[in-house]
Design a protein around this motif. Structure first.
Motif, PDB file in Angstrom:
ATOM      1  N   ALA A   1     -10.924 -20.955 -20.953  1.00 37.23           N
ATOM      2  CA  ALA A   1     -10.797 -19.572 -21.412  1.00 37.23           C
ATOM      3  C   ALA A   1      -9.403 -19.395 -22.000  1.00 37.23           C
ATOM      4  N   GLY A   2      -9.298 -18.646 -23.084  1.00 40.91           N
ATOM      5  CA  GLY A   2      -7.979 -18.331 -23.629  1.00 40.91           C
ATOM      6  C   GLY A   2      -7.679 -18.882 -25.015  1.00 40.91           C
ATOM      7  N   LEU A   3      -8.556 -19.691 -25.605  1.00 44.07           N
ATOM      8  CA  LEU A   3      -8.266 -20.224 -26.939  1.00 44.07           C
ATOM      9  C   LEU A   3      -8.725 -19.252 -28.033  1.00 44.07           C
ATOM     10  N   GLY A   4      -7.957 -19.189 -29.103  1.00 44.82           N
ATOM     11  CA  GLY A   4      -8.285 -18.286 -30.211  1.00 44.82           C
ATOM     12  C   GLY A   4      -7.236 -17.190 -30.278  1.00 44.82           C
ATOM     13  N   ASP A   5      -6.906 -16.753 -31.492  1.00 37.25           N
ATOM     14  CA  ASP A   5      -5.778 -15.837 -31.654  1.00 37.25           C
ATOM     15  C   ASP A   5      -6.109 -14.601 -32.457  1.00 37.25           C
ATOM     16  N   PRO A   6      -6.474 -13.505 -31.773  1.00 36.97           N
ATOM     17  CA  PRO A   6      -6.713 -12.239 -32.465  1.00 36.97           C
ATOM     18  C   PRO A   6      -5.473 -11.819 -33.255  1.00 36.97           C
TER      19      PRO A   6
ATOM     20  N   ALA B   1     -19.359 -12.410 -13.271  1.00 38.04           N
ATOM     21  CA  ALA B   1     -19.376 -12.607 -11.819  1.00 38.04           C
ATOM     22  C   ALA B   1     -18.283 -13.597 -11.457  1.00 38.04           C
ATOM     23  N   ALA B   2     -17.787 -13.501 -10.238  1.00 42.45           N
ATOM     24  CA  ALA B   2     -16.797 -14.480  -9.777  1.00 42.45           C
ATOM     25  C   ALA B   2     -17.555 -15.659  -9.187  1.00 42.45           C
ATOM     26  N   GLU B   3     -17.129 -16.849  -9.555  1.00 44.10           N
ATOM     27  CA  GLU B   3     -17.831 -18.034  -9.081  1.00 44.10           C
ATOM     28  C   GLU B   3     -16.807 -19.121  -8.825  1.00 44.10           C
ATOM     29  N   GLY B   4     -16.617 -19.448  -7.592  1.00 39.62           N
ATOM     30  CA  GLY B   4     -15.643 -20.487  -7.250  1.00 39.62           C
ATOM     31  C   GLY B   4     -14.258 -20.140  -7.753  1.00 39.62           C
ATOM     32  N   GLY B   5     -13.901 -18.857  -7.625  1.00 40.87           N
ATOM     33  CA  GLY B   5     -12.561 -18.456  -8.034  1.00 40.87           C
ATOM     34  C   GLY B   5     -12.395 -18.266  -9.527  1.00 40.87           C
ATOM     35  N   ARG B   6     -13.451 -18.516 -10.268  1.00 41.86           N
ATOM     36  CA  ARG B   6     -13.373 -18.317 -11.718  1.00 41.86           C
ATOM     37  C   ARG B   6     -14.273 -17.167 -12.146  1.00 41.86           C
ATOM     38  N   VAL B   7     -13.923 -16.532 -13.246  1.00 40.52           N
ATOM     39  CA  VAL B   7     -14.805 -15.513 -13.812  1.00 40.52           C
ATOM     40  C   VAL B   7     -15.827 -16.222 -14.697  1.00 40.52           C
ATOM     41  N   ARG B   8     -17.088 -15.998 -14.395  1.00 40.68           N
ATOM     42  CA  ARG B   8     -18.156 -16.638 -15.177  1.00 40.68           C
ATOM     43  C   ARG B   8     -19.134 -15.578 -15.660  1.00 40.68           C
TER      44      ARG B   8
ATOM     45  N   ARG C   1     -23.199 -14.736 -16.340  1.00 42.87           N
ATOM     46  CA  ARG C   1     -24.525 -15.211 -15.913  1.00 42.87           C
ATOM     47  C   ARG C   1     -25.310 -15.705 -17.130  1.00 42.87           C
ATOM     48  N   THR C   2     -25.125 -15.026 -18.249  1.00 50.23           N
ATOM     49  CA  THR C   2     -25.780 -15.415 -19.502  1.00 50.23           C
ATOM     50  C   THR C   2     -24.681 -15.798 -20.487  1.00 50.23           C
ATOM     51  N   ASN C   3     -25.068 -16.282 -21.665  1.00 54.44           N
ATOM     52  CA  ASN C   3     -24.052 -16.673 -22.653  1.00 54.44           C
ATOM     53  C   ASN C   3     -24.472 -16.249 -24.060  1.00 54.44           C
ATOM     54  N   HIS C   4     -24.833 -14.986 -24.192  1.00 48.64           N
ATOM     55  CA  HIS C   4     -25.181 -14.463 -25.522  1.00 48.64           C
ATOM     56  C   HIS C   4     -23.980 -14.550 -26.461  1.00 48.64           C
ATOM     57  N   ALA C   5     -22.798 -14.496 -25.878  1.00 48.86           N
ATOM     58  CA  ALA C   5     -21.573 -14.535 -26.684  1.00 48.86           C
ATOM     59  C   ALA C   5     -21.294 -15.931 -27.225  1.00 48.86           C
ATOM     60  N   GLY C   6     -21.967 -16.943 -26.691  1.00 49.65           N
ATOM     61  CA  GLY C   6     -21.724 -18.303 -27.171  1.00 49.65           C
ATOM     62  C   GLY C   6     -20.325 -18.791 -26.864  1.00 49.65           C
ATOM     63  N   GLY C   7     -19.739 -18.257 -25.786  1.00 51.09           N
ATOM     64  CA  GLY C   7     -18.443 -18.773 -25.357  1.00 51.09           C
ATOM     65  C   GLY C   7     -17.229 -18.142 -26.005  1.00 51.09           C
ATOM     66  N   VAL C   8     -17.433 -17.087 -26.787  1.00 47.05           N
ATOM     67  CA  VAL C   8     -16.282 -16.429 -27.440  1.00 47.05           C
ATOM     68  C   VAL C   8     -16.463 -14.921 -27.420  1.00 47.05           C
ATOM     69  N   LEU C   9     -15.472 -14.229 -26.943  1.00 47.36           N
ATOM     70  CA  LEU C   9     -15.533 -12.766 -26.930  1.00 47.36           C
ATOM     71  C   LEU C   9     -14.172 -12.217 -27.342  1.00 47.36           C
TER      72      LEU C   9
ATOM     73  N   ARG D   1     -25.081   2.842 -19.864  1.00 46.13           N
ATOM     74  CA  ARG D   1     -25.815   2.193 -18.777  1.00 46.13           C
ATOM     75  C   ARG D   1     -24.901   1.438 -17.826  1.00 46.13           C
ATOM     76  N   SER D   2     -25.329   1.381 -16.624  1.00 47.58           N
ATOM     77  CA  SER D   2     -24.546   0.679 -15.620  1.00 47.58           C
ATOM     78  C   SER D   2     -24.715  -0.838 -15.768  1.00 47.58           C
ATOM     79  N   GLN D   3     -23.584  -1.546 -15.633  1.00 44.69           N
ATOM     80  CA  GLN D   3     -23.619  -3.004 -15.752  1.00 44.69           C
ATOM     81  C   GLN D   3     -22.789  -3.632 -14.633  1.00 44.69           C
ATOM     82  N   ARG D   4     -23.170  -4.844 -14.255  1.00 41.08           N
ATOM     83  CA  ARG D   4     -22.427  -5.530 -13.197  1.00 41.08           C
ATOM     84  C   ARG D   4     -21.304  -6.380 -13.781  1.00 41.08           C
ATOM     85  N   THR D   5     -20.189  -6.366 -13.125  1.00 40.98           N
ATOM     86  CA  THR D   5     -19.078  -7.212 -13.577  1.00 40.98           C
ATOM     87  C   THR D   5     -18.135  -7.460 -12.412  1.00 40.98           C
ATOM     88  N   VAL D   6     -16.955  -7.983 -12.703  1.00 43.91           N
ATOM     89  CA  VAL D   6     -15.944  -8.212 -11.667  1.00 43.91           C
ATOM     90  C   VAL D   6     -14.629  -7.575 -12.090  1.00 43.91           C
ATOM     91  N   ASN D   7     -13.762  -7.355 -11.114  1.00 39.36           N
ATOM     92  CA  ASN D   7     -12.432  -6.867 -11.449  1.00 39.36           C
ATOM     93  C   ASN D   7     -11.414  -8.016 -11.335  1.00 39.36           C
TER      94      ASN D   7
END
Lengths: 362, 362, 362, 362
Positions: free
Chosen positions: C215-220, C263-270, C272-280, D303-309
């Motif tokens: 996470a973190g690559l790319g420069d707005p 969602a938090a997963e193993g200390g990382r933010v993940r 559940r789906t990947n409609h964004a294709g890994g870039v937001l 709409r309500s959505q699930r996420t993390v802080n």
């Protein structure tokens, strides 16, 4: 851009180490339709090559250029021009003893500090050999300048404290030190020979002039013409100082002495004097462009010097070998090439923003 | 990039004319998390501002910086930092009489040749006023350098031929000419006053030193540290020459005198001398960085000079007014800012390619 | 920068025409200390080379890479890596008949309009042959990515309307069309063969995925990761469309369906789906990066087509010859290379601005 | 260059956060002599501004542009044009509740991952508000294009699956959704209203066309015109896909259908069809330029959505507020601006390398 890429509109990407397979350059941004042959490049390379006379390194390198792309039926096509010069004489063994010692005055220590690893054979990328690629690129730039009637010429203004007392451009290529003053030439030669005999080396000052430069080149505020020239020339390994026009002397001049008065002459604005050296406010004035570089004495000397190796042990080394006791004569075509690259780059830049005849800008 | 954009990793885009609405700068590439306030910027601007003493222009400009973006809750966010400085005193009428005459030593003629149109009010973009934006940007760069423990300081090494005989950095801000030698300061001041009385102006030499620069900054072959510094410093309007370390003096030195011998000291490689001025092969050595600039006498003088106007008529003009008779003291913070911008840029560049501790590069 | 230079931190300068002496690339900005051999480059070139199967061009080119610089004792030195691939088979005569005719769907007319002259032998610079240099550069980029544990893989998502129904990365290199679905592969092959028999050609869709992207690559705001990827992939001659994640399908989705919940997963933010294709927001999320390209049918077809020549005469031509009836399989390594170059470039960019562990940024 | 700088010849540096002091832009490289007023900029800003109709955000921002530099007596001077737009309505408190939660579909998490800190007020730099600066810059670019007779216009090709069945450019500004088909407009409006009522959002497709583009723009191999356009358009936050001409449809076309046949028409080379969308081999053909972008549904939904802080706690959030349920209509002027910036940049690039009439290139 990383460090081996130079120029905005006419961009050169050079590569190669002194004892690697080859050195070379890719020149991109060359306008289509210019006549260009490998001979145009070779001619300039021959001026830089070692072994030309007693005052230069005795190394023999034929430095044959090969043109890999960008030219079709004798003309440029607008696509990148790639030129490769294979390294011929690999005497890496000469350098085995410096393998882990940092030679004083060389870039051994700084490359080690920067990259962690370094190619110790003849300095690798830090060797003056990389300048062959600059000269090759400069030959391409000269073709662009030629269309605009611009010429770039350099000479040894001073060597080992011996100054040229007059400038006759015709004399420059007639003596081995590239002095524009034939009387000063033998004195300069002698000074070099004496230093060499003493196991030492000497420096000097190279002056480069460009004629035919139209008024209007250079892009304030950061890409002032003198700033780009300073960047280009200070990027040549041996150069430690740069000045334009009266340069450092202006620090002791009064404004009334420095300001070039203007006059109309044949419908053009001209200055009676040229203390500005052809650049004012970062833009060419239309007068002769005049820049000067301080060229330091070569670092490789036969005398013993104290230094350390990679483990931090104090050691003594004498570099000796077939090195140039003075790099000034061979630096002339290199510095000319850099000036040519900057001028060609800015000529293209100016075309981008200039209004076509009879039309508003844009 | 066009001419008002500078830097690769830390990029500044400046704008503004001397008699327009404002001057300013957008600084992009600033790492997130640095403490930055408008006071950090103001402090540096105050050092550059006119009206500080009898040796500078009598113009009164408060030069108040406004921070428009890039800082949140006192810290940089990684987004562009925009700073605007509104122009307060518009006495465009002072310039009406130069409306179509090209002032000698100024960029009037070259701007006209380049752009076809020009903002004749106080030189417009070619005015020294644009350097306020550089100083503002430099204040941001200093915050990046501070993390690495790097400081940048400049001073008047020489004014009107009067040289500082010693360098005491503590003295610099205590006298109006920014001399590092308190004894030379009044002599310099007197020389400036004399020139002013004679309707003339004087130049000098500014030296800038940077301490704490780690070995390894600078990117051969074209982005050698000294080449980038030369570009940056020669882009300041009044600068006509640049040198690093022993500079032009090296042209008369022998290699044995120039080469700095190396020694291990406390686990670090150090040089006993610093003829190189902290840069060798285009890469910082870890020693003090030392550069010098020739600053020309200001072009605006009260004495009458001959020139031409846009129609080609010969005219005589005397510029007079509230101009600086010597720009050296006010140039000091500007040149420091340019050095800071280059060092911060290269610090980021080096982070990009350096291996993290305990891992291979990449 | 002119058009054959790409990348900011990791910069490639490519050169070469299809029937000139060679194609090649200079890669600058490569960190020192990476293991790199000519075999690393050759392995990738072999995946792109023609003559691999019945679905590609029958031309035989061994495409041997030569490494000219930047590597010493098996490791990169931080200096430019130059790679040259000599052209072997020069059948320029095949092209004599198109010498002055503009082939439909080719760049003949546009090169003529742009440059005035053009190298008509096999398309010159506009030929797909230039992509060999991209693949060579991509092999270098992969070495940088490997340090960070990033892999880049592509495959034919669709050919001639035949879609892969599932993605098994292990299958890709096992069939000549590079289908990730072994059942779809023979259907795709047949579709290509049919088009070829009909004197025609077909297109398809290539999908490229990158795993291990932090996470973190790319420069707005302008160098968003997806913008750089789009630039890189759309610069490949045959590509006419680009999308990231759900791409064009998002135009018909509602926000509630598109937004990936976190969602938090193993200390990382993940997500559940990947409609964004890994870039937001232009920055990698840490999920798999997914991009797709529309690859058009090759322009060279055996069928007769109407066009004009340089004199404006209407002519009919049939290009025929040993051309690829579908470029999708050979485009896969090229598009992978471009993704690798962008990711390596941004990995270096991120290192420049990231705070070292335990220290504030800068 | 860092991420907020765009363009090579015409360079824009934008700045500003949604709830900071201002957003703005510095445009450098603008040729001198173009008529430019703040009204030219305001007109375009008014097209992008919120609160224009029921389908856009109800926020009221007057978005007044201020011109700070680069224009003198109504004309550009060749120096940088700086434009500032102050932020008026600061309702940061609206965002307090998202202070440490990562909104799904937004860049909250990725900015946090990249920079460590972030301006949580309305998305800060990741807000669509930064596009105001793009539109302002685009207004300047349009002045350059106007000299060459080039126009750039966009419209909603599709919203929420509702397609425009025909394109009448005159209709676009007459309906709130910017549909080129007046019959489709109310259907699109209804679809947006329905989504809004459902607490949701919708996407669409924007098509941008440019007329009057001369053949010859675009610079192979990496700066192909479609590659630069893709870069520019994919850099707009909401865009997830890009295509030129027939785009993704070409993946299912045969070569014989895709290739545009050429013919001489009035002394010019024209194509009978325009599957290429005006670009072939990366260079404009002289036909109408046609590009399309997939615009995703806005992330902010009621709409309500699930996420993390930031602490990793699972939370539920509903963003609601005065957000656009569909960004397509307001995206039109933004995407037009980006196309205008690319075309103006390449127009200048082409002037740099083109031969002046009656002279060889260079």
């Amino acid at each position: 851009m990383p460090g081996s890429v130079f120029g905005e509109f006419l961009t050169v990407a050079t590569f190669g180490e002194s004892h690697g397979t080859a050195v070379g350059v890719v020149v991109d941004g060359v306008p289509a339709g210019l006549e260009l042959s490998v001979d145009d490049v070779q001619r300039e390379l021959d001026r830089r090559r070692p072994g030309q006379s007693g005052v230069t390194s005795a190394r023999r390198e034929s430095d044959r250029a090969e043109l890999l792309s960008g030219v079709f039926e004798g003309k440029t096509t607008g696509t990148p021009v790639a030129i490769v010069i294979r390294n011929e004489e690999h005497r890496s063994s000469d350098y085995e003893r410096f393998r882990d010692a940092f030679r004083p005055g060389h870039a051994d220590w700084t490359y080690h500090a920067k990259y962690g690893v370094r190619d110790w054979r003849g300095g690798g990328r830090s060797s003056g050999r990389e300048t062959a690629a600059r000269v090759a690129a400069g030959a391409v730039a000269r073709k662009i300048l030629a269309v605009g009637g611009i010429t770039v010429r350099g000479y040894a203004r001073e060597i080992a404290g011996v100054q040229a007392q007059r400038v006759d451009l015709e004399e420059v290529e007639r003596n081995p030190v590239r002095s524009p003053d034939p009387d000063a030439a033998p004195v300069m030669e002698r000074a070099i020979a004496e230093a060499k005999e003493a196991g030492d080396s000497v420096g000097g000052v190279v002056e480069v002039v460009a004629d035919g430069v139209p008024a209007g080149l250079g892009d304030p505020v950061f890409d002032k013409l003198e700033a780009l020239l300073a960047h280009a020339l200070m990027s040549v390994g041996a150069v430690r100082g740069f000045e334009v026009g009266d340069g450092f002397a202006t620090a002791r001049m009064r404004g009334s002495a420095f300001n070039d008065e203007l006059a109309a002459e044949g419908g053009r604005v001209r200055s009676r004097t040229n203390h500005a050296g052809g650049v004012l406010g970062g833009i060419s004035t239309g007068e002769r462009l005049v820049v000067r570089c301080a060229v330091r004495p070569p670092a490789s000397i036969a005398r013993s010097q104290r230094t350390v190796n990679e483990r931090g042990d104090a050691v003594e080394i004498a570099v000796g070998g077939r090195h140039d006791p003075c790099i000034v004569p061979r630096a002339v075509p290199v510095l000319e090439a850099m000036v040519a690259l900057v001028l060609a780059d800015r000529l293209l830049a100016q075309k981008a923003i200039a209004a076509p005849p009879g039309r508003p800008a844009g």
